[in-house]
Design an enzyme around this catalytic site. Sequence first.
Site, PDB file in Angstrom:
ATOM      1  N   ASP A 111     -10.182   2.850  -3.430  1.00 42.95           N
ATOM      2  CA  ASP A 111     -10.873   1.650  -2.950  1.00 42.95           C
ATOM      3  C   ASP A 111     -12.323   1.629  -3.435  1.00 42.95           C
ATOM      4  O   ASP A 111     -13.021   2.649  -3.396  1.00 42.95           O
ATOM      5  CB  ASP A 111     -10.879   1.604  -1.427  1.00 42.95           C
ATOM      6  CG  ASP A 111      -9.513   1.326  -0.837  1.00 42.95           C
ATOM      7  OD1 ASP A 111      -8.546   1.194  -1.606  1.00 42.95           O
ATOM      8  OD2 ASP A 111      -9.410   1.248   0.402  1.00 42.95           O
ATOM      9  N   GLU A 137      -1.400   1.690  -5.206  1.00 46.43           N
ATOM     10  CA  GLU A 137      -1.082   3.120  -5.172  1.00 46.43           C
ATOM     11  C   GLU A 137      -2.323   3.964  -5.453  1.00 46.43           C
ATOM     12  O   GLU A 137      -2.268   5.183  -5.332  1.00 46.43           O
ATOM     13  CB  GLU A 137       0.054   3.360  -6.180  1.00 46.43           C
ATOM     14  CG  GLU A 137       0.466   4.771  -6.444  1.00 46.43           C
ATOM     15  CD  GLU A 137      -0.381   5.432  -7.505  1.00 46.43           C
ATOM     16  OE1 GLU A 137      -0.302   6.671  -7.625  1.00 46.43           O
ATOM     17  OE2 GLU A 137      -1.134   4.725  -8.209  1.00 46.43           O
ATOM     18  N   TRP A 138      -3.430   3.327  -5.836  1.00 45.47           N
ATOM     19  CA  TRP A 138      -4.765   3.936  -6.043  1.00 45.47           C
ATOM     20  C   TRP A 138      -4.911   4.769  -7.311  1.00 45.47           C
ATOM     21  O   TRP A 138      -5.938   5.409  -7.512  1.00 45.47           O
ATOM     22  CB  TRP A 138      -5.197   4.793  -4.843  1.00 45.47           C
ATOM     23  CG  TRP A 138      -4.757   4.289  -3.523  1.00 45.47           C
ATOM     24  CD1 TRP A 138      -4.963   3.042  -3.009  1.00 45.47           C
ATOM     25  CD2 TRP A 138      -4.005   5.004  -2.542  1.00 45.47           C
ATOM     26  NE1 TRP A 138      -4.393   2.936  -1.769  1.00 45.47           N
ATOM     27  CE2 TRP A 138      -3.799   4.130  -1.460  1.00 45.47           C
ATOM     28  CE3 TRP A 138      -3.505   6.303  -2.474  1.00 45.47           C
ATOM     29  CZ2 TRP A 138      -3.100   4.507  -0.323  1.00 45.47           C
ATOM     30  CZ3 TRP A 138      -2.801   6.679  -1.344  1.00 45.47           C
ATOM     31  CH2 TRP A 138      -2.611   5.785  -0.291  1.00 45.47           C
ATOM     32  N   GLY A 139      -3.918   4.800  -8.174  1.00 48.46           N
ATOM     33  CA  GLY A 139      -4.099   5.386  -9.493  1.00 48.46           C
ATOM     34  C   GLY A 139      -3.792   6.849  -9.667  1.00 48.46           C
ATOM     35  O   GLY A 139      -3.711   7.318 -10.804  1.00 48.46           O
ATOM     36  N   ASP A 148       0.833  -1.210   0.000  1.00 47.62           N
ATOM     37  CA  ASP A 148       0.000   0.000   0.000  1.00 47.62           C
ATOM     38  C   ASP A 148       0.868   1.260   0.000  1.00 47.62           C
ATOM     39  O   ASP A 148       2.095   1.195   0.051  1.00 47.62           O
ATOM     40  CB  ASP A 148      -0.931  -0.039   1.213  1.00 47.62           C
ATOM     41  CG  ASP A 148      -2.342   0.428   0.887  1.00 47.62           C
ATOM     42  OD1 ASP A 148      -2.505   1.244  -0.036  1.00 47.62           O
ATOM     43  OD2 ASP A 148      -3.282  -0.032   1.559  1.00 47.62           O
TER      44      ASP A 148
END
Length: 408
Positions: A211, A188-190, A153
Amino acid sequence: MKLLKTALIACSTFICQIAAAQQYSSWDSLALTPPMGWNSWNFFEGKVSEKVIMDMADAMVSNGMKAAGYQYLVIDDYWVGGRDRENKLFPDTQRFPHGMKYLADYVHSKGLKIGIYSDAATLTCGGVTGSYNFEDLDAKTFASWGIDYLKYDYCNAPEDVNTAFCRYYKMGEALKHSGRPIVYAICEWGQRKPWLWAKAAGGHLWRTTWDSRDIWESKNKDLTGIMDIFNQQEGLANYAGPGGWNDPDLLMVGLYGKGSSSSVNGRFKGCNFTEYRTHFALWCMLDAPLMLNLDLTKMEADNLRLLTNKYLIGINQDELGKQATTILRKGDIQVLSKPLKNGGIAICVFNRSDKPATVNYQIKKDLNIWQPVNAFDVWKEKETRKAVTLESKLEGHDCAVYILSKAD
């Protein structure tokens, strides 16, 4: 590509990328098809434990999911107890009383694989110990336990892409030298467009969005529903393929609002089965990792049948590894096409509206598929030989999936 070039220049450890890529050619073979499995987040969160993972492993074997291709059981955040005198990570001793090696051995005895979670900072999203500055030690520790998969994460870390690349690259190198093949999932969530650089950092899959929440579509910019995430996958197909996959986050299938993160502490009650069915079909078309997070010991029969559908899984796991793209959009109807290794084509006809719709597309004229084809309807498990049209009556948020093959 400017982001990648900047990151490569800024990161002093990135010297000999070509040599490293050759040296670790086997590294790319760890995820030749999208990983399939289960993750403890959303449903169990801070209650994840040795018993939970063992129960999930038992269920995955007994309910047919293992036979269908699911293999990873990933322990997400909150498992860490701290570091010992030698700075080695150790698990929470109450929830994991026998340690991670014991648990990994149990999972492996079932013919399954085990994954774990950490963060590219000193603290994880949940506030427990992360791996920053201990990458080599932690990678070797994970390997000694028998870990097969790492979700890494990016909470509590600097926002710039250069730092993100360097931190992920450092863990990627540590995993490669750990002495054990470990699939590397970059979470990394983009925001920093990891599809441009994550594979160079060693990643086998990389998150493309925030998420996911267990809701069809969110009107709140701070929440990402299934459709919000699906919409963000447009234009990313060229960045995915065997050895490296776009990851639009976990499957919400079967949660029905359970789990505090997926439902944001009960603010919404999840999706209906039709929406879950479409969700799963779209993720299969997108070559997304198929990672569940419901309680596998209490699955509804219709969800189990959906999640073990051999035709949809076959589309997702097709060795050609081509992510679907949109070939037609008329009003609320969207048609996706995915080429398959055997020369066939998977087609998904998707009704984005919440109102029913009847669709009728000519295969040659509307879909630009000129050779004579047989059309296999995945839901009906029925083939139409030398099909001319694809006809479907779709409920709101429903879809139809076809596998087209060359007619004799």
